[in-house]
Design a protein around this motif. Structure first.
Motif, short mmCIF file in Angstrom:
data_model
loop_
_atom_site.label_atom_id
_atom_site.label_comp_id
_atom_site.label_asym_id
_atom_site.label_seq_id
_atom_site.Cartn_x
_atom_site.Cartn_y
_atom_site.Cartn_z
N SER A 156 42.13 -47.38 -37.78
CA SER A 156 42.27 -46.25 -36.84
C SER A 156 41.84 -46.61 -35.43
N GLU A 157 41.01 -47.63 -35.27
CA GLU A 157 40.53 -48.03 -33.94
C GLU A 157 41.59 -48.78 -33.15
N CYS A 158 42.69 -49.15 -33.79
CA CYS A 158 43.70 -49.98 -33.15
C CYS A 158 44.96 -49.21 -32.76
N ALA A 168 49.62 -54.31 -32.39
CA ALA A 168 48.43 -54.59 -33.21
C ALA A 168 47.82 -53.28 -33.68
N THR A 169 48.33 -52.72 -34.74
CA THR A 169 47.90 -51.40 -35.19
C THR A 169 47.02 -51.42 -36.42
N CYS A 171 43.48 -53.40 -38.44
CA CYS A 171 42.28 -54.21 -38.23
C CYS A 171 42.27 -55.35 -39.23
N ASN A 172 42.27 -56.58 -38.73
CA ASN A 172 42.29 -57.76 -39.58
C ASN A 172 41.14 -58.68 -39.18
N ALA A 173 40.21 -58.91 -40.10
CA ALA A 173 39.08 -59.81 -39.84
C ALA A 173 38.33 -59.46 -38.56
N GLY A 174 38.17 -58.17 -38.31
CA GLY A 174 37.35 -57.74 -37.19
C GLY A 174 38.06 -57.58 -35.87
N ARG A 175 39.38 -57.79 -35.83
CA ARG A 175 40.09 -57.56 -34.58
C ARG A 175 41.46 -56.95 -34.84
N CYS A 176 41.96 -56.23 -33.85
CA CYS A 176 43.24 -55.55 -34.00
C CYS A 176 44.36 -56.58 -34.11
N ALA A 177 45.23 -56.35 -35.08
CA ALA A 177 46.27 -57.33 -35.37
C ALA A 177 47.53 -56.62 -35.83
#
Length: 505
Positions: A156-158, A168-169, A171-177
């Motif tokens: 949801s943060e992305c 990048a919608t 969250c993958n391994a701590g970053r938006c992807a």
């Protein structure tokens, strides 16, 4: 401090002084991203001068203590506050005071100077008061949050990372992807460890093939790629190397505009292809006022390209992510934004990049076996390359600036647990998380965590000491986990003499 005491005095009285005299007739406010006083002319609370070294608009000189009206003092953050006003904060910088109005928060740090009437807490922003936020941020629960954050803990943060080909919608391994273990790519694509969907070139993603259908993911051009049966490798539909750049292409547009044979990367030195950076930024940011500008992007790698009767050395943009340097928009800033150092140029650049460096990050997207083209990262201001493009700015066991998510596996794990560590600051609490999230590193000395009692004392029943609270506790618990899971009893105390640097008295 660049501005003089006299200038602070003039601004405190309401006029926006200009270097050549007169007043700023077209003021703007880049409250937390200024470079000159002209960029503070429209800011409230008399914050009309730029504290250049911090990029903040302030009302007074915190070093000299001048610029405020009688009965006021200059806070250490450059705000004019009532004499005696204070704003104590916890270890994360959250103010401990309650407020009735914004003036009660005036002594707080720049991101806690707005009073939330519902919670009586000093916050960064409210829906109707977002001046403290960057133009690339929005107000979420009283905090300025990047529309496309550098670190995340949940999908949801992305939601704001929608620009570009690779939205990048998740969250993958701590970053938006673009993809993750739970959100796969479309059929025919694979998800890289960095969370980017890439077309599969050949059966193995590296160009192996038995027929032309398996080469469809390598290259989307008029001529396409075929499977060269003798080698079982995907490549341009050409008989010999001489056809590349004429009847067949090894790269998609616009990269195919430059074709050069090579034997090593040295043969590709100085070779550039023109990218339409202005159009790229308009599409990525949605800011249509950005001007047109061509940007010369290096094609510095020498790749082997298979055709029917040969293997050809051809200059390409990249073979690995590290080959893809970020695009520096400032190189052609005058064409993109207008006259350098003008108010108009500053405002336009701020609308595109906010306080971030004026860089568009790129990664190597496969376009042939073992090589590719440099494409814009998901969330174009965030580095998506495999190692974050470089090592960490400092050790994970040192306090300092926020670390880049991908700079180190431990940093990535910590930021997945607490995104603050990769968006705001790597503080003592982040160091404490190293012990929990990075067993290969262990506990950091100097973290915020304190042991509940001295290691040489028995604790209350069913009250173990916390792993990570001290190197000695970690050493004991490595030998006897009971001491950190159940009780710190007399046997644990005895082990201090055996496994710790300092024995018990």
């Amino acid at each position: 401090m660049v501005a003089s005491a006299a200038l602070f005095g003039a601004c405190a009285n309401g006029g926006q002084a200009l270097p050549g005299g007169g007043e700023n007739t077209n003021p703007i406010c880049l409250l937390n991203n200024c470079a000159t006083d002209l960029e503070c002319g429209a800011c409230g609370q008399r914050k009309r001068s730029c504290l250049v070294e911090e990029g903040r608009c302030v009302a007074c000189d915190p070093d000299l203590g001048v610029g405020c009206a009688e009965g006021e003092v200059c806070s250490r953050f450059g705000a004019c506050v009532a004499s005696g006003a204070e704003c104590p904060a916890d270890e994360r910088g959250q103010p401990l005071i309650t407020c009735l109005n914004d003036m009660d928060c005036a002594a707080c740090d720049p991101l806690h100077q707005v009073c939330d009437p519902e919670t009586s807490m000093c916050v960064a922003c409210l829906p109707g008061n977002t001046q403290a936020c960057q133009t690339t941020e929005s107000c979420v629960s009283g905090m300025c949050r990047a529309a496309c954050p550098a670190a995340c803990t949940e999908d949801s943060e992305c939601g704001g990372c929608l620009s570009g080909e690779h939205a990048a919608t998740v969250c993958n391994a701590g970053r938006c992807a673009e993809c993750s273990e739970t959100v796969p790519c479309a059929t025919g694509q694979g998800c890289t460890p960095q969370g980017i969907c890439v077309s599969l070139c050949g059966t193995d993603g590296s160009g192996a093939c038995s027929d032309g259908v398996e080469c469809a993911g390598c290259f989307e051009g008029e001529t396409g790629f075929v499977c060269h049966g003798g080698a079982g490798v995907c490549g341009p539909d050409a008989m010999g190397c001489g056809e590349l750049g004429t009847t067949a292409a090894a790269l998609p547009e616009p990269w195919d505009a430059v074709v050069k044979a090579c034997t090593t990367g040295a043969d590709c030195a100085g070779l550039n292809v023109k990218l339409e950076l202005g159009q790229m930024l308009r599409e990525l940011s949605g800011v249509q006022e950005v001007g047109d500008a061509d940007y010369g992007y290096a094609m510095k790698s020498c790749a082997s390209v298979t055709v029917s009767e040969a293997s050809c050395g051809v200059c390409v943009p990249c073979q690995v992510d590290a080959d893809c340097a970020p695009i520096d928009a400032d190189v052609v800033g005058a064409q993109l934004f207008g006259e350098p150092e003008s108010v108009e140029a500053s405002l336009l650049a701020d609308r595109v990049f906010g306080a971030s460096p004026h860089l568009v990050y790129m990664f190597c997207e496969t376009s042939g076996p073992g090589y590719g083209v440099c494409s814009v990262c998901p969330g174009f201001m965030n580095d998506c390359r495999g190692s974050g493009g470089a090592g960490c700015a400092h050790d994970v066991c040192e306090e300092g600036e926020a670390l880049t998510v991908g700079c180190d596996p431990c940093a990535e794990a910590v930021c997945a647990a607490d995104s603050y560590c990769c968006t705001t600051e790597w503080d003592a609490l982040c160091m404490d998380l190293v012990a929990e999230e990075c067993p290969e590193v262990g506990a950091c000395e100097g973290g915020a965590m304190d042991c509940a009692h001295d290691e040489c004392e028995e604790g209350p029943e069913e009250m173990p000491l916390a792993s990570g609270c001290s190197p000695c506790v970690d050493a004991v618990c490595a030998q006897d986990a009971f001491c950190c899971q159940s009780d710190w009893d007399d046997l644990c105390v005895e082990k201090v003499d055996l496994y710790c640097d300092e024995p018990c008295p």
